[in-house]
Design an enzyme around this catalytic site. Structure first.
Site, PDB file in Angstrom:
ATOM      1  N   CYS A  16       0.994  -1.477   0.088  1.00  0.00           N
ATOM      2  CA  CYS A  16      -0.004  -0.216   0.028  1.00  0.00           C
ATOM      3  C   CYS A  16       0.808   1.236  -0.144  1.00  0.00           C
ATOM      4  O   CYS A  16       2.251   1.235   0.139  1.00  0.00           O
ATOM      5  CB  CYS A  16      -0.766   0.010   1.277  1.00  0.00           C
ATOM      6  SG  CYS A  16       0.096   0.039   2.661  1.00  0.00           S
ATOM      7  N   HIS A  27       5.492  -4.905   8.946  1.00  0.00           N
ATOM      8  CA  HIS A  27       5.425  -6.394   9.226  1.00  0.00           C
ATOM      9  C   HIS A  27       5.712  -7.226   8.140  1.00  0.00           C
ATOM     10  O   HIS A  27       4.816  -8.174   7.652  1.00  0.00           O
ATOM     11  CB  HIS A  27       4.157  -6.713   9.931  1.00  0.00           C
ATOM     12  CG  HIS A  27       3.955  -6.106  11.410  1.00  0.00           C
ATOM     13  ND1 HIS A  27       3.043  -5.574  11.994  1.00  0.00           N
ATOM     14  CD2 HIS A  27       5.197  -5.435  12.159  1.00  0.00           C
ATOM     15  CE1 HIS A  27       3.246  -5.139  13.229  1.00  0.00           C
ATOM     16  NE2 HIS A  27       4.600  -5.107  13.334  1.00  0.00           N
ATOM     17  N   GLU A  60       0.398  -0.457  16.377  1.00  0.00           N
ATOM     18  CA  GLU A  60      -0.573   0.710  16.030  1.00  0.00           C
ATOM     19  C   GLU A  60      -1.115   1.109  17.077  1.00  0.00           C
ATOM     20  O   GLU A  60      -1.537   2.310  17.426  1.00  0.00           O
ATOM     21  CB  GLU A  60      -1.210   0.269  14.821  1.00  0.00           C
ATOM     22  CG  GLU A  60      -1.876   1.670  14.207  1.00  0.00           C
ATOM     23  CD  GLU A  60      -3.037   1.328  13.101  1.00  0.00           C
ATOM     24  OE1 GLU A  60      -4.075   1.793  13.019  1.00  0.00           O
ATOM     25  OE2 GLU A  60      -2.576   0.347  12.246  1.00  0.00           O
ATOM     26  N   CYS A 113      -7.947   1.591   6.631  1.00  0.00           N
ATOM     27  CA  CYS A 113      -7.530   2.337   5.529  1.00  0.00           C
ATOM     28  C   CYS A 113      -7.899   1.396   4.329  1.00  0.00           C
ATOM     29  O   CYS A 113      -8.427   0.519   4.171  1.00  0.00           O
ATOM     30  CB  CYS A 113      -5.834   2.182   5.469  1.00  0.00           C
ATOM     31  SG  CYS A 113      -5.162   0.754   4.745  1.00  0.00           S
ATOM     32  N   SER A 144       1.700  -9.720  10.809  1.00  0.00           N
ATOM     33  CA  SER A 144       1.255  -8.681   9.805  1.00  0.00           C
ATOM     34  C   SER A 144      -0.332  -8.723  10.318  1.00  0.00           C
ATOM     35  O   SER A 144      -1.093  -9.687   9.657  1.00  0.00           O
ATOM     36  CB  SER A 144       1.274  -8.772   8.701  1.00  0.00           C
ATOM     37  OG  SER A 144       0.539  -8.098   7.747  1.00  0.00           O
ATOM     38  N   SER A 180       1.896  -4.974   3.026  1.00  0.00           N
ATOM     39  CA  SER A 180       3.382  -4.763   3.406  1.00  0.00           C
ATOM     40  C   SER A 180       4.211  -5.923   2.802  1.00  0.00           C
ATOM     41  O   SER A 180       5.515  -6.176   2.922  1.00  0.00           O
ATOM     42  CB  SER A 180       3.791  -5.161   5.115  1.00  0.00           C
ATOM     43  OG  SER A 180       3.285  -6.180   5.379  1.00  0.00           O
TER      44      SER A 180
END
Length: 333
Positions: A21, A50, A135, A203, A231, A276
């Site tokens: 992303c 990750h 996060e 997101c 992840s 990722s």
């Protein structure tokens, strides 16, 4: 190929969008640029993203990954990962006389700003997310006295607030869209005046990758998600695939982790990757499948992505000089 017991038509459904992303791309490039610009070593607090392969590749180029800011020697550069950090971490870097590059994804920064704003307005903030995720730790650190973590729908019964008329929900950006909305629904039943964030916190990339998997999941006997076990968005893709009707789904970092037994009786394999994951790892899986008769690849496209983020502003400064200046007590640039 031995066609006696094998399915007659073998094919691969390849999800699009998949992989990197904009936030991950920005964070990885930030480390690469810092190494080019300032030379090794460049320290990174926690994994920049990750993904095992990405971390190993950057280590080979001279990045040093540390668990805590205090591990970085004075007068060096430290990069904060895409997942974001709490304000206390910026304070630690200042005390350690470190120059910093903040590679926090702008979409995570948006959630941080929301947390600060609602805390200033004295709301109780219900943060939907997974306990211990970087996060979540970073966002919670913006307003620890106002934030309560809600880890899924089953956690809602335990939630208590000071004033049910002044409560808002925010979320980790990489969650399952469906589970998050289920949690929100349960919270709204408990707190009818629950406020929502100005725009969805999950997101665009997480949502798009889940949508693509939903589209192919029902048609796949097996879904292979390329991604690392730490992840969050990659783990969610396995869950979404199974929820969409895939008969089986597995998470792998590399093609050599695929068990050939998974292909038994399988005619259609779905393939996707977390946000990722570099495309080279997906290509490795496609090659592995092609060698076993799954060479017919059909792309399932659910959305087009064109969003990009500019690099962290700190990369436009001479951070080595800035770090040296902090050591000698001079002013930073």
């Amino acid at each position: 190929m031995d066609g006696m017991t094998a399915p007659t038509a073998r094919k691969v459904l390849l999800a699009a969008p998949r992989g990197y992303c904009a936030g991950v791309d920005r964070a990885v490039i930030a480390v690469e640029k810092a190494l080019e610009q300032y030379g090794a070593p460049v320290y990174v607090r926690h994994e920049i993203v990750h993904n095992k392969y990405v971390v190993k590749t950057l280590e080979k180029k001279g990045a040093i990954f540390v668990d805590e800011t205090e591990e970085v020697p004075e007068g060096n550069i430290v990069i904060f990962s895409a997942h974001g950090v709490a304000p206390v971490v910026h304070d630690e870097a200042e005390r350690g006389k470190l120059a910093t590059i903040d590679a926090t994804c702008p979409l995570v920064t948006k959630v941080h700003k929301e947390a600060v704003r609602f805390a200033k307005e004295d709301y109780d903030i219900l943060l939907i997310g997974h306990e211990g995720h970087e996060e979540v730790i970073g966002t919670s650190g913006e307003a620890p006295d106002h934030i309560t973590l809600v880890d899924g729908p089953g956690d809602v019964a335990n939630v208590e607030v000071r004033d049910p008329d002044r409560v808002v929900w925010l979320s980790q950006t990489t969650l399952s869209v469906d589970e998050t909305m289920e949690t929100v629904g349960a919270l709204q039943q408990k707190f009818p005046n629950l406020l929502s964030p100005p725009s969805d916190d999950i997101c665009y990339a997480t949502q798009n990758r889940q949508t693509a998997v939903k589209q192919m999941g029902a048609d796949a006997d097996l879904v292979i998600v390329v991604g690392s076990k730490n992840s969050s968005n990659s783990v969610r893709l396995v869950e979404v695939a199974l929820g969409a009707g895939a008969k089986d789904a597995h998470l792998v970092d590399y093609a050599d982790e695929i068990d050939e037994a998974w292909l038994d009786g399988v005619s259609t394999v779905g393939v996707t990757s977390g946000a990722s994951v570099p495309e080279i790892l997906v290509e490795g899986v496609l090659d592995w499948l092609a060698e076993r008769g799954y060479g017919d690849v059909e792309t399932i496209t659910s959305a087009k992505e064109s969003i990009t983020f500019s690099l962290p502003k700190e990369l436009r400064r001479d951070l080595r000089a800035e770090a040296a200046s902090k050591l000698t007590g001079g002013e930073s640039a």
